[in-house]
Structure formats: structure tokens, C-alpha cells
Design a protein around this motif. Structure first.
Motif, short mmCIF file in Angstrom:
data_model
loop_
_atom_site.label_atom_id
_atom_site.label_comp_id
_atom_site.label_asym_id
_atom_site.label_seq_id
_atom_site.Cartn_x
_atom_site.Cartn_y
_atom_site.Cartn_z
N VAL A 1 0.89 -0.81 -0.07
CA VAL A 1 0.17 0.30 -0.24
C VAL A 1 0.79 1.11 0.24
O VAL A 1 0.55 2.19 -0.91
CB VAL A 1 -0.55 0.03 1.15
N GLY B 1 -2.95 0.28 6.70
CA GLY B 1 -4.47 0.97 4.95
C GLY B 1 -5.24 1.18 6.54
O GLY B 1 -6.28 1.86 4.95
N THR B 2 -6.15 1.37 7.48
CA THR B 2 -6.32 1.51 7.92
C THR B 2 -6.82 3.20 7.90
O THR B 2 -7.82 4.11 9.05
CB THR B 2 -6.83 1.75 9.95
N ALA C 1 -6.75 5.14 6.38
CA ALA C 1 -7.24 6.09 4.67
C ALA C 1 -8.79 5.99 5.27
O ALA C 1 -9.60 6.69 4.54
CB ALA C 1 -7.35 5.34 3.54
N ALA C 2 -9.19 5.96 6.37
CA ALA C 2 -10.75 5.41 6.18
C ALA C 2 -11.41 6.66 6.73
O ALA C 2 -12.64 6.99 5.85
CB ALA C 2 -10.98 4.30 7.49
N ARG D 1 -11.62 9.30 4.00
CA ARG D 1 -12.33 10.25 2.68
C ARG D 1 -13.21 10.88 2.89
O ARG D 1 -13.08 12.13 2.02
CB ARG D 1 -13.47 8.37 2.69
N SER E 1 -12.76 7.45 -6.57
CA SER E 1 -11.94 6.85 -5.41
C SER E 1 -12.04 5.19 -5.44
O SER E 1 -11.76 4.31 -4.75
CB SER E 1 -13.26 7.02 -3.93
N SER E 2 -13.80 4.91 -6.52
CA SER E 2 -13.84 3.38 -6.67
C SER E 2 -13.46 2.80 -7.83
O SER E 2 -13.10 1.46 -7.57
CB SER E 2 -15.52 3.37 -7.62
N GLY F 1 -10.73 0.11 -6.63
CA GLY F 1 -11.19 -0.99 -7.31
C GLY F 1 -9.81 -1.42 -7.46
O GLY F 1 -9.11 -3.03 -8.00
N GLY G 1 -7.27 -2.53 -5.73
CA GLY G 1 -7.20 -3.95 -4.64
C GLY G 1 -6.54 -3.57 -3.35
O GLY G 1 -7.16 -4.65 -1.96
N SER G 2 -6.12 -2.29 -2.31
CA SER G 2 -5.60 -2.10 -1.34
C SER G 2 -6.61 -0.28 -1.47
O SER G 2 -7.11 0.51 -2.22
CB SER G 2 -4.58 -1.85 -1.72
N SER G 3 -6.19 -0.32 0.34
CA SER G 3 -6.50 1.27 0.36
C SER G 3 -6.38 2.34 0.39
O SER G 3 -5.29 1.43 -0.40
CB SER G 3 -6.03 1.28 2.04
N SER G 4 -6.63 3.68 0.25
CA SER G 4 -6.25 4.26 -0.58
C SER G 4 -4.86 5.50 -0.19
O SER G 4 -4.65 6.69 -0.12
CB SER G 4 -7.30 5.49 -1.62
#
Lengths: 123, 474
Positions: B3, B357-358, B360-361, B364, B396-397, B401, B403-406
Motif C-alpha cells: 500500500v 491501511g486503516t 485511509a478510512a 475519505r 475513489s471507486s 478497485g 485492491g488496496s486501501s488508498s
């Protein structure tokens, strides 16, 4: 283990995103309709009482009463505004759901990465 | 693809780039439509002005697509105007002109609005392009990337530090008067009551014990806090007189800040607007400070303060931060203190990368607001926000897509093994979600003075920082 779950979560998230997009499009359309209808209403109100108003129904123009036209337009405007409110509410609800789903996806991803991380030093 | 690898960031940027292109095209189309409508209206109005001048106009009347026949326009004052929405009204030419004029006004405002949005989009494209180019060239400028959480936590700590500066001043005064106040300090294990009357030596012992007991992350956190406190203290000392009981205060402040940071992380979104407002006030002194300290060659970035800047422009919450550097005098002290912390940090970094990864939550919603702010230069809120939200959701989609968090996070490995060069900016080690530790990118050993030749090369361009972080130069 986590993979099918993660894939599923991602799918639901994508679906939600698409719904959100469609919703946004509808909202834009409604906005333009509202603007147009408001303009028509304004113009009709400016007209003299004896002006002739025609409504286009298909290829033909049918003469209409001014008062009748004004009421029709007002009703139409209210209807569109109601639709707009509904779409906005739906948008808010969808956003909340999408956020939840996103959090879930993040969690699953983190878990997966953790597992990968622990698997690598073991291997 | 990890990521936090630069390759991932690059690909995410490219996707965003494509999205922005698409949005620009759509906007240009819309603009051209509006412009043509405006031109038509103007032409019609011109014709209507001339029409009632004569009772009878001779003209070639079109018959279908390919034929004309000569004819006359006779009732020149009676025109039927389309009001919109399938309604027509028969009226005079002059009244028709009035109607058309009002329509023209509406269309003109629409055109100006569309132009503004197009400009905003183009600016966004420039930023994306420049960042893409810099990613590939990778020479001149250094980017600081941190997760929003960390920057928020830092902001919170900066805000709380200010509060505690006032509290510390108060406490200091109290201590001068010799009151026996017990301070309730939160440590990793729980709450401990530290009487202010403890001797400095005992308190230091306590501190060290606590440090050893705590996790390496916490130790690093504390080390970081110590720097921040020292910086704060310096500022205080510049303003106020020095008090004898500083150290006790510092230690308590550290622990309180630790607590506040841990709490602050949980309140990311709430605190961001408040903290961002705070940070804005700080950015000015930070910018000045940067200029002052530009020449200094000491490489220690851990002394620097960080300010999270307002809306992240890129997806996933990339935030570049303006950094403040401490004067040389303090840096050596802190180097000694923090070597332990650094080593522990490095160990923790490897373990903690997973949680990246978390991060990125929470990025948004701020991202959406960011896009909204970027798009919104005019009162057309519903239109702009819906277009921006559709852009953000589509982009964002696409990234989700992949496959990993942004999360846009640089690998700490590259950060740590980067060129040994002094960089006046702090690269944030964003691999640890829970720790608010801006990692030191490079460590220059105490003995070796950093080579002066590399200083200018590694200096990050402030303009670049501004473009990345700040919407408008302050």
C-alpha cells in the motif's frame, strides 16, 4: 479466509458507490429542471392577463388558459422539489452506508495485511 | 503491491490524473453548450429588435432542408416565445426581447460559473501533473506524506500544547508560591499521581522507569513529545522568565500530551477543523522560522514541529506539512536523547506497517470536503458538489478497485535508507497508525557534519510544499 470476505465487502462497497453516482446524476437533473420550471413560473406571472399561452403537446400547440398554466407550473415545481428532497435524503443514507462499508473494507484489508505480515517472517 | 510503495502512489495518481482529464472534458463541453446558447439568444434579440421596424419584410423562406422560396414576413410584431418546459406565449417583439434578456442573464451566470469550475479543474490537473512528474524524476523535491490521522493527532498535540503552555505558566506560578498540588498524570498503565513536590531526581527516575516499561512506540512518542515540549519551552522562554521548576512541568506536560494525543487520534474528524484553524495561526511563524533556519546544516528533523494543512488535494489524504526547525543549540541534546527512541521506532515501524491501511478510512470524508472546497468557487453549490462528489466517488471507486486501501504512504524503508542528507523537512513515518511519531528520515551521526553541498539540493521547494498542501498561499 479473509479473502472472500474482503472481496465481498469490496463488491458491496463498489455497488454502493455506483448507486451514489447515479443518485448524484439524478440530483443534477432535478436541479436543472427546478431552475427551468422556476423561470417559466416567473415569466408566466409577468404576463398580462389577456396573453395567449400555448402548451406544446407532441407536435401540436394547444391553447391554454393563463391561470391554468400558472397553476400547472406551480404544481409541477412543487412535485420536482419533493423529488429533490427525496433524492437528497437517499443520498445522505447512501453516504452513511458507504462510509460504513468502507470502514469494514479497511478493517478487513488491515487484517489481511497483518496475516500476510506474520506469514512472511514465519516462512 | 504494498500500500505504501511509491509505485502504488504513482498508479493512484495516474488514475486520478485520468479522472481529472475526464472531468475537464465534461466541463468544457458544458461550457461550450452554454456559450452557444448565449450566442443564439443574442442573435435572436438582435433580429427581434429590427423586426417591428417594417410592416413587411421580404425574405427567402426555407422550405425543408434544401429549398427556399421567396416570401414576406407580415405580422412583424407578433411573436411566439418559448418560455421553457413546453410553454409558449404569444406576445410583442419588445416583450419577447425582455423575456430573452432575462434568459440571457441566467445563461451568462451559468457560463461564468462553468468557466470558474473549469479553471479549478485545470489547476487540479496541474498539481497532479507536477506531482506525477516529481514522482518520476525524484530528484529535486522531497514530499512529506503522512496520513491524515497522524497530522490530525499532531495538530491536536499542537493545540493542546498551547493550552498546556498556559497551564504550565500557571503551575509554575503556583510552584513558586510553594503550593503542594498533586497533578494527575496519565501514563500507559493508568493514572498515576505525581506530587509536584517531588524532587527532580526522583521524577526523572520515575520518567525513565515509565519509559522503559512502556512499549517502544510509546517511548518513541515520548521522545517526540520531549522535542515538541522543548520547542514549546523555547518559545515560552523567549516570552516569559525562566522558572526553576521547568523540568517537572515538562514531564507532566509530556504525559498529558501523550494522553491527549491518544485521545486526539480518536477524534480525528472532529478536531480537524478546529485544529486546522489553530494550525493556520501557526503556519505563519512556521514559515518565518523556516526561512530563518534554512541555512542551518544540522540534519535533525525530529526537532521540527509539524502542522497538518487543510484539505489534502490528492486522494487518500496526502498531506504535506510545513515544518519548523529548532535552533541548532537544542538539536544536539535531542539527538542524544532520541537515538534510543529511533532504534525502537525502526523496529516498531516494520511491525506497525500493517496498520497503514486503516489510516485511509478517515481520509475519505475530508477528501470529499477537499474536493468540494476545490471545486466550489461560486455559489452553485448543489451542482458543484454533485459533480465533485461524483468525481471523487468515481476516482475513489477506481482506486479501491485496485485492491488496496488508498493510503498514500511512503515506505518507511525508503525513508530510512534514503540519502544521508540534511533535509529541513520531516518525513512522517506513517506506518504506525496509533503512534503520532513523525519519523526522522535520515540520521546523520553526531560526529560527521552533514555535507554542505547537499543541503541545497535536498532542500524542498517551498512552492512545491505549498502546492501540495496549501490551497492558497498564505
Amino acid at each position: 479466509m479473509a479473502d472472500p470476505q474482503l472481496a465481498e465487502a469490496v463488491q458491496t462497497f463498489k455497488a454502493l458507490q455506483q448507486e451514489l453516482q447515479a443518485n448524484a446524476q439524478t440530483r443534477q437533473q432535478l436541479i436543472s429542471q427546478i431552475n427551468e420550471t422556476e423561470m417559466v413560473k416567473e415569466e408566466l406571472e409577468r404576463l398580462d392577463e389577456d396573453s395567449t399561452v400555448y402548451k406544446q403537446i407532441g407536435p401540436a400547440m394547444i391553447k391554454q388558459d393563463l391561470v391554468e398554466a400558472q397553476t400547472n407550473v406551480s404544481k409541477r415545481l412543487e412535485f420536482i422539489q419533493g423529488e429533490m428532497r427525496r433524492v437528497c435524503d437517499k443520498h445522505v443514507a447512501l453516504e452513511a452506508k458507504a462510509k460504513e462499508q468502507q470502514a469494514l473494507v479497511m478493517k478487513l484489508q488491515a487484517k489481511q495485511q497483518q496475516q500476510q505480515g506474520t506469514a512472511q517472517p514465519a516462512a | 503491491m504494498a500500500v505504501d510503495s511509491p509505485a502504488f502512489i504513482d498508479s493512484a495518481l495516474k488514475v486520478y490524473h485520468v479522472e481529472v482529464h475526464r472531468a475537464i472534458k465534461a466541463q468544457e463541453e458544458q461550457l461550450s453548450q452554454l456559450c452557444s446558447a448565449r450566442d443564439q439568444l443574442q442573435q435572436t434579440m438582435q433580429t427581434l429588435a429590427e423586426l417591428p421596424d417594417r410592416l413587411r419584410h421580404t425574405a427567402m423562406i426555407p422550405l425543408g432542408k434544401h429549398a427556399f422560396f421567396p416570401g414576406h414576413l407580415t405580422r412583424t410584431n407578433e411573436v411566439m416565445v418559448h418560455l421553457g418546459d413546453q410553454y409558449f406565449v404569444e406576445t410583442t417583439a419588445a416583450a419577447a426581447r425582455g423575456i430573452l434578456q432575462r434568459k440571457l442573464d441566467v445563461v451568462s451566470t451559468g457560463v461564468s460559473r462553468a468557466e470558474q469550475q473549469l479553471q479549478a479543474l485545470r489547476a487540479r490537473l496541474d498539481v497532479t501533473q507536477s506531482s506525477l512528474r516529481d514522482d518520476t524524476t525524484d530528484g529535486e523535491a522531497t514530499e512529506i506524506r503522512s496520513s491524515l490521522e497522524e497530522s490530525d493527532a499532531l495538530l491536536a498535540s499542537a493545540a493542546s500544547k498551547r493550552k498546556q503552555a498556559a497551564a504550565a505558566a500557571r503551575q509554575r506560578q503556583q510552584q513558586q508560591h510553594g503550593q503542594g498540588v498533586v497533578s494527575r498524570v496519565r501514563t500507559a498503565s493508568g493514572y498515576s499521581y505525581t506530587p509536584l513536590g517531588l524532587s527532580e531526581g526522583q521524577q526523572q527516575q520515575q520518567q525513565q522507569q515509565q519509559q522503559q516499561q512502556q512499549d517502544p512506540e510509546d517511548a518513541a512518542l515520548q521522545a517526540r513529545l520531549e522535542e515538541l515540549i522543548r520547542l514549546e519551552e523555547q518559545q515560552q522562554q523567549a516570552d516569559e522568565q525562566e522558572a526553576p521548576c521547568d523540568q517537572q512541568q515538562q514531564q507532566q506536560q509530556q504525559q498529558q500530551q501523550l494522553a491527549s494525543i491518544q485521545e486526539g487520534e480518536e477524534e480525528d474528524d472532529r478536531e480537524e477543523p478546529a485544529a486546522a484553524a489553530d494550525s493556520k495561526a501557526r503556519v505563519h511563524p512556521a514559515a518565518q522560522h523556516l526561512q530563518q533556519l534554512e541555512e542551518q546544516t544540522d540534519s535533525d528533523d525530529e526537532d521540527a514541529q509539524q502542522h497538518g494543512l487543510q484539505p489534502p488535494q490528492q486522494q487518500g489524504g496526502v498531506v504535506s506539512q510545513v515544518v519548523e526547525r529548532q535552533p541548532k543549540a537544542q538539536q544536539q541534546q535531542q539527538q542524544q536523547q532520541q537515538q534510543e527512541g529511533r532504534q525502537q521506532q525502526e523496529k516498531a515501524a516494520a511491525a506497525g506497517r500493517i496498520a497503514a491501511g486503516t489510516a485511509a478510512a478517515p481520509s475519505r470524508p475530508p477528501l470529499k470536503s477537499a474536493l468540494k472546497k476545490g471545486f466550489l468557487t461560486s455559489p452553485s453549490k448543489p451542482k458543484a458538489s454533485s459533480s465533485s462528489s461524483s468525481t471523487s466517488s468515481s476516482s475513489s471507486s477506481t482506486t479501491s478497485g485496485s485492491g488496496s486501501s488508498s493510503g498514500p504512504q511512503r515506505s518507511s524503508a525508503t525513508a530510512f535508507t534514503g540519502a544521508v542528507v540534511e533535509r529541513p523537512v520531516l518525513a512522517v513515518d506513517d506506518s504506525k497508525r496509533d503512534a503520532v511519531v513523525p519519523a526522522v528520515v535520515e540520521r546523520v551521526p553526531l560526529a560527521a557534519p552533514p555535507p554542505a553541498s547537499t543541503s541545497s539540493a535536498s532542500r524542498p521547494s517551498k512552492f512545491k510544499l505549498r502546492r501540495m498542501g496549501l490551497e492558497t498561499p498564505e
